[in-house]
Motif scaffolding. Structure first.
Motif, PDB file in Angstrom:
ATOM      1  N   THR A   1      -7.644  -4.856  -2.174  1.00 37.15           N
ATOM      2  CA  THR A   1      -8.947  -4.002  -2.687  1.00 37.15           C
ATOM      3  C   THR A   1     -10.082  -5.049  -2.176  1.00 37.15           C
ATOM      4  O   THR A   1     -11.178  -4.106  -2.652  1.00 37.15           O
ATOM      5  CB  THR A   1      -8.879  -4.121  -4.377  1.00 37.15           C
TER       6      THR A   1
ATOM      7  N   LEU B   1      -6.471   1.147  -9.679  1.00 39.24           N
ATOM      8  CA  LEU B   1      -6.732   1.962  -8.523  1.00 39.24           C
ATOM      9  C   LEU B   1      -6.345   3.444  -8.967  1.00 39.24           C
ATOM     10  O   LEU B   1      -5.543   3.536  -9.744  1.00 39.24           O
ATOM     11  CB  LEU B   1      -5.781   1.386  -7.372  1.00 39.24           C
TER      12      LEU B   1
ATOM     13  N   VAL C   1     -10.873   1.906  -5.901  1.00 42.16           N
ATOM     14  CA  VAL C   1     -10.945   0.873  -6.961  1.00 42.16           C
ATOM     15  C   VAL C   1     -11.633   1.674  -8.150  1.00 42.16           C
ATOM     16  O   VAL C   1     -12.587   2.345  -8.005  1.00 42.16           O
ATOM     17  CB  VAL C   1     -11.540  -0.263  -6.798  1.00 42.16           C
TER      18      VAL C   1
ATOM     19  N   ARG D   1       0.769  -1.164   0.146  1.00 45.85           N
ATOM     20  CA  ARG D   1       0.108   0.059  -0.237  1.00 45.85           C
ATOM     21  C   ARG D   1       0.859   1.180  -0.057  1.00 45.85           C
ATOM     22  O   ARG D   1       0.503   2.189  -0.797  1.00 45.85           O
ATOM     23  CB  ARG D   1      -0.948   0.052   1.075  1.00 45.85           C
TER      24      ARG D   1
END
Length: 182
Positions: free
Chosen positions: A155, A167, A176, A130
């Motif tokens: 996700t 993304l 998303v 992330r």
């Protein structure tokens, strides 16, 4: 209005698949991120004796998967997507997917390695992944070849082999934008 008569109106309110996919392509044109599950590699998980760095011990792409990986790269180029970087987990099937899609551009990214066999690494790996995604500075889109478990952790989506989840960054969050079907 009866529920039966309301159904056609509800269906009209749902996003059309083509429109949803176009939103994904547009997000990539604007420097988004795409997480692709590696192309078709028959089976599930890895065989006993799996060793990172030794493709002979891993589940690998078959000819159908190799063709699918080439189509992924061709589709992105054909849609006018400027890919700024190509990252891949260190598993042979993800590296080969990325290499066939974007020859000579692949960078190993251990944060995107599979944790299918060892779920104890899921939280720290997902946090590292992330951070990489949120830190993507561009220019262009970021292409990541990874695994279903990683994409699902990031996700909530369970992608098919060769499917991309697009993304876009929204502040400190990843949102998303859509999916690119295989």
């Amino acid at each position: 209005m009866t529920p039966r008569r309301a159904l056609p109106f509800l269906l009209l309110a749902l996003p059309l698949p083509a429109a949803a996919e176009e939103a994904a392509w547009q997000a990539l044109r604007e420097g988004g991120i795409v997480l692709f599950r590696h192309a078709i590699a028959p089976g599930g998980g890895d065989p006993p004796g799996f060793r990172l760095g030794d493709c002979a011990t891993q589940r690998n792409l078959d000819d159908t998967g190799r063709a699918q990986a080439r189509r992924i790269g061709n589709a992105l180029r054909g849609a006018g997507i400027a890919v700024g970087a190509v990252l891949a987990s260190e598993w042979c099937r993800t590296t080969e997917t990325a290499e066939l899609a974007f020859p000579g551009r692949v960078q190993a990214a251990p944060a995107f390695n599979s944790f299918f066999a060892d779920r104890s690494t899921a939280a720290p790996q997902t946090a590292m992944a992330r951070a990489i995604l949120l830190g993507w500075p561009g220019p262009g889109a970021l292409f990541v070849s990874t695994h279903q478990v990683n994409i699902t952790a990031l996700t909530g989506i369970v992608p098919a082999s060769g499917e991309g989840v697009v993304l876009r960054r929204q502040g400190d969050a990843l949102v998303v934008a859509g999916r690119i079907r295989p």
